[in-house]
Structure formats: C-alpha cells, structure tokens
Design a protein around this motif. Sequence first.
Motif, PDB file in Angstrom:
ATOM      1  N   VAL A   1      28.875  43.539  54.244  1.00 35.55           N
ATOM      2  CA  VAL A   1      28.608  44.173  55.537  1.00 35.55           C
ATOM      3  C   VAL A   1      29.508  43.625  56.640  1.00 35.55           C
ATOM      4  CG1 VAL A   1      26.735  42.576  56.111  1.00 35.55           C
ATOM      5  CG2 VAL A   1      26.777  44.856  57.144  1.00 35.55           C
TER       6      VAL A   1
ATOM      7  N   ASP B   1      32.212  49.527  47.117  1.00 35.86           N
ATOM      8  CA  ASP B   1      31.600  49.567  48.446  1.00 35.86           C
ATOM      9  C   ASP B   1      32.656  49.561  49.545  1.00 35.86           C
ATOM     10  OD1 ASP B   1      29.077  49.659  47.370  1.00 35.86           O
ATOM     11  OD2 ASP B   1      28.660  47.518  47.630  1.00 35.86           O
TER      12      ASP B   1
ATOM     13  N   LYS C   1      23.227  37.814  62.910  1.00 40.46           N
ATOM     14  CA  LYS C   1      23.584  38.738  61.838  1.00 40.46           C
ATOM     15  C   LYS C   1      22.906  40.096  62.046  1.00 40.46           C
ATOM     16  CE  LYS C   1      25.427  39.928  57.877  1.00 40.46           C
ATOM     17  NZ  LYS C   1      25.711  39.079  56.723  1.00 40.46           N
ATOM     18  N   ALA C   2      21.762  40.077  62.726  1.00 42.65           N
ATOM     19  CA  ALA C   2      21.070  41.345  63.010  1.00 42.65           C
ATOM     20  C   ALA C   2      21.959  42.282  63.815  1.00 42.65           C
ATOM     21  CB  ALA C   2      19.763  41.072  63.755  1.00 42.65           C
TER      22      ALA C   2
ATOM     23  N   ARG D   1      24.370  43.967  61.389  1.00 39.24           N
ATOM     24  CA  ARG D   1      23.729  45.033  60.612  1.00 39.24           C
ATOM     25  C   ARG D   1      23.440  46.250  61.495  1.00 39.24           C
ATOM     26  NH1 ARG D   1      22.972  43.745  55.538  1.00 39.24           N
ATOM     27  NH2 ARG D   1      22.742  41.555  54.918  1.00 39.24           N
ATOM     28  N   ALA D   2      23.112  46.003  62.757  1.00 36.88           N
ATOM     29  CA  ALA D   2      22.879  47.120  63.670  1.00 36.88           C
ATOM     30  C   ALA D   2      24.160  47.926  63.878  1.00 36.88           C
ATOM     31  CB  ALA D   2      22.354  46.599  65.013  1.00 36.88           C
TER      32      ALA D   2
ATOM     33  N   ALA E   1      24.741  50.073  60.822  1.00 37.96           N
ATOM     34  CA  ALA E   1      23.892  51.267  60.854  1.00 37.96           C
ATOM     35  C   ALA E   1      24.427  52.287  61.858  1.00 37.96           C
ATOM     36  CB  ALA E   1      22.465  50.870  61.210  1.00 37.96           C
TER      37      ALA E   1
ATOM     38  N   ALA F   1      25.118  48.925  55.053  1.00 42.78           N
ATOM     39  CA  ALA F   1      24.365  48.365  56.185  1.00 42.78           C
ATOM     40  C   ALA F   1      23.247  47.435  55.747  1.00 42.78           C
ATOM     41  CB  ALA F   1      23.814  49.499  57.044  1.00 42.78           C
ATOM     42  N   ASP F   2      22.610  47.734  54.617  1.00 41.02           N
ATOM     43  CA  ASP F   2      21.486  46.913  54.145  1.00 41.02           C
ATOM     44  C   ASP F   2      21.844  46.067  52.927  1.00 41.02           C
ATOM     45  OD1 ASP F   2      19.692  47.937  56.101  1.00 41.02           O
ATOM     46  OD2 ASP F   2      19.450  49.756  54.889  1.00 41.02           O
ATOM     47  N   LYS F   3      23.124  45.953  52.628  1.00 47.08           N
ATOM     48  CA  LYS F   3      23.537  45.181  51.454  1.00 47.08           C
ATOM     49  C   LYS F   3      23.219  43.698  51.661  1.00 47.08           C
ATOM     50  CE  LYS F   3      27.549  44.441  48.418  1.00 47.08           C
ATOM     51  NZ  LYS F   3      28.968  44.832  48.149  1.00 47.08           N
ATOM     52  N   PRO F   4      22.577  43.039  50.690  1.00 45.05           N
ATOM     53  CA  PRO F   4      22.231  41.625  50.849  1.00 45.05           C
ATOM     54  C   PRO F   4      23.471  40.752  50.970  1.00 45.05           C
ATOM     55  CG  PRO F   4      21.038  42.621  49.011  1.00 45.05           C
ATOM     56  CD  PRO F   4      22.091  43.591  49.416  1.00 45.05           C
ATOM     57  N   ASP F   5      23.312  39.626  51.642  1.00 45.16           N
ATOM     58  CA  ASP F   5      24.403  38.663  51.747  1.00 45.16           C
ATOM     59  C   ASP F   5      24.617  37.977  50.403  1.00 45.16           C
ATOM     60  OD1 ASP F   5      24.690  39.204  54.404  1.00 45.16           O
ATOM     61  OD2 ASP F   5      23.539  37.469  55.099  1.00 45.16           O
TER      62      ASP F   5
END
Length: 380
Positions: A31, A75, A193-194, A197-198, A201, A208-212
């Motif tokens: 991300v 990805d 980090k939020a 991710r925002a 999105a 966008a929601d891929k885990p670290d």
Amino acid sequence: MALDRPDTLNSLGFAKPPSQTRVVVAMSGGVDSSVVAAGLAEEGYDVVGVTLQLYDHGAALAKKGACCAGRDIHDARRVAETMGFPHYVLDYENTFREAVIDEFADSYLAGATPVPCIRCNERVKFKDLLQTARDLDADCMATGHYIQRKTGAHGAELHCATDAARDQSYFLFSTTQDQLDFLRFPLGHLASKAETRALAAKYGLPVADKPDSQDICFVPNGDYAAVIEKLRPGAADPGDIVDANGTVLGQHRGVIHYTIGQRRGLGIGGLADPLYVVKLDPDTRQVVVGPKDMLSTRTVPLREINWLGDVPLTSRDEWEVEVKIRSTRPPRPAVIRPLSPTEAEVTLLTPEEGVSPGQACVFYHTDGSRVLGGGWIHRG
C-alpha cells in the motif's frame, strides 16, 4: 500529498511543471509505494513504476506453491493500470541473491545477527534500481519509506518520519549523500498509517486494505534457520552449550537456531538463576551462556560507516549523538570516537543488552530528528 515548497518549485522540488518531471517509483506491491505512485500520478507527474523481482519463494524455501512474490508484482501492475502510468518488472534475482541472501546466510552462520533489509536498500534498491531510474532519464526516484528528506544549509538531509511508530530510519542509514540528492520520500510527513490507507481508498487502489508485510521478504514465516539450512546444507551441526569457563552444560541442535540474548529454548534445567546466550562461536560450534549482566555492552566497534553530517566524521575527536542499536529501541545518548572515515568506536552512556555483531548502529542528532548515518557492529 504535496510538500510545502516555494512557488517556483513543484512538490518534488524541481523548477518545472509536474508534467515535465519524470519520477521513477519503486513499487513493492504494497500500500505504501502504491500510494506514492498514485499520488504523484494524480498530481500530474510523469510517473514510471518499477517493481523488482528479487526472489522466488519456491526456490528460497524449497517448496511448491509459494506465490507471494508473484502476488506483489500483480498488485503493483494493477495499481499502475488503475492510475494510467507505465509499469515495468525487472529481474534482479541473481543480484539479490549475491548482494543480500548469500551474505545473510554467511553472516548468520558466522554467529552474527544480520539485517538484510538494510543491505537490500544499500546494494539493490538505492544502487542498481536508482541507476536504472537515471538511465530512464528520471529527475528523481520516489519510494514508500517512512522517512523525511529535508533541505538544510548544506543540502539534502535525512530526518525521521513524523510517525515514530512507522519510522524506517534505522533501515536507511546507509543512504549516501549522492543517493539522497536523487531520492524522494513522499510519505514521511504523514501522521499515521491510517492516513496512507485513506489515500489508497481515495485513489481507488486495489491494495488499500492489503496487510503490511511483517517478515524479511525471503523468510516469509520468520523461520531463519529453515532458510539457512536450505541455502547452506549442513549448517545445523549440533554442538555444546558451555558457560563462560568452558564447562559443558548441555547440547544444542545448531548455532543457527540461537541469537544473542536468548533465554528460552536452551534446554538447561535445574539452575538457580536464568542463563542467556552471550556469545555464539561457529568455529567451535559452541553456544556460550551466562547471567544477564554478561549481556551488558557499553563499547561498540563499528566499520563500514556511512556519515551524513555537514563536516567529515574525522574532523572531530568525538561526537555527542544518540544511537539506535535495534530498530525497535529508542535512540540512546552515546559518543562516537572516529578511527578513520569509515571506522569508529561508540561508547553508550547507558549499557545496552544483547548487542550483536551484524547489527547496525544508527546515529541521530541530539535533537532526535536528523539521521547522521551509522555503521555495522563487528567483534572488534
């Protein structure tokens, strides 16, 4: 995402429109780098995404069906398609094995605690990939690292990320001044980090929601010893567990299964006080154990120092700084005493436990923000 700059410069610091500024973005498929690429593309930059194929999980772990590397490339390509910029995949497997994996295995076998992510940045991403970016006539190369590049009185400076929890300065200490001049780190100023991710999105990115990623990329399950045994057959020869006087206390199943500071899993019972691994001796195949106070270290010998100060390291007899011995520990006050431009002895004002050859010692200005470089710990 744009940085505050004078009106004559664009957000990457160049005196021309974004559309005339080519930036190569190192895209891992995660991300962070995806947001960097998408944000720069949205600003109108001439973005070129590049993903390095560094390893094959199947080959590294000698098992079938491991596809993480392929997923990351897929990805990254999807992000490029979403944002409408070109994306290339470069095969760097041989380079990565020779520059990073082989040294990781050999260092581990020698009883050290290597940090391959630093070597990858130093020898692959910020060397070979950066040269590729220059070959593509890029004005700069951007990455998703959480660190800040600021302009100081003497040129570009490296500073910690705004979000201390995400700061990656420990892993980037070996970035040279020439590399720093060419690099950009657009995420370093974000508060969390939020926020990243925002942004993902907002751009509609599929990651966008891929885990670290939590592990070293070629050791996806965290089992270093298993990978070492595949790379170096016979590396797990058993031997003796001894105390500081050489008295045999037990047997171990291979030096590669132990690290400095380890207490659990030694298989030695019936002792009044707990014992810790204080030394690994691959030559004699001995794991040396002792009481906790034997782990305390105040003097740390360094080599391969990369210095990012405004004046040469050797221009002073000593430097008062703060240092990090491990990425997860906060900086501690210390004194650097240079021995040469690339060697020094560091004295920790407060002793640290578990200091091991192969780790990095990273220097920070006493203000806690600016990164002054660092070096590699050796046995001295």
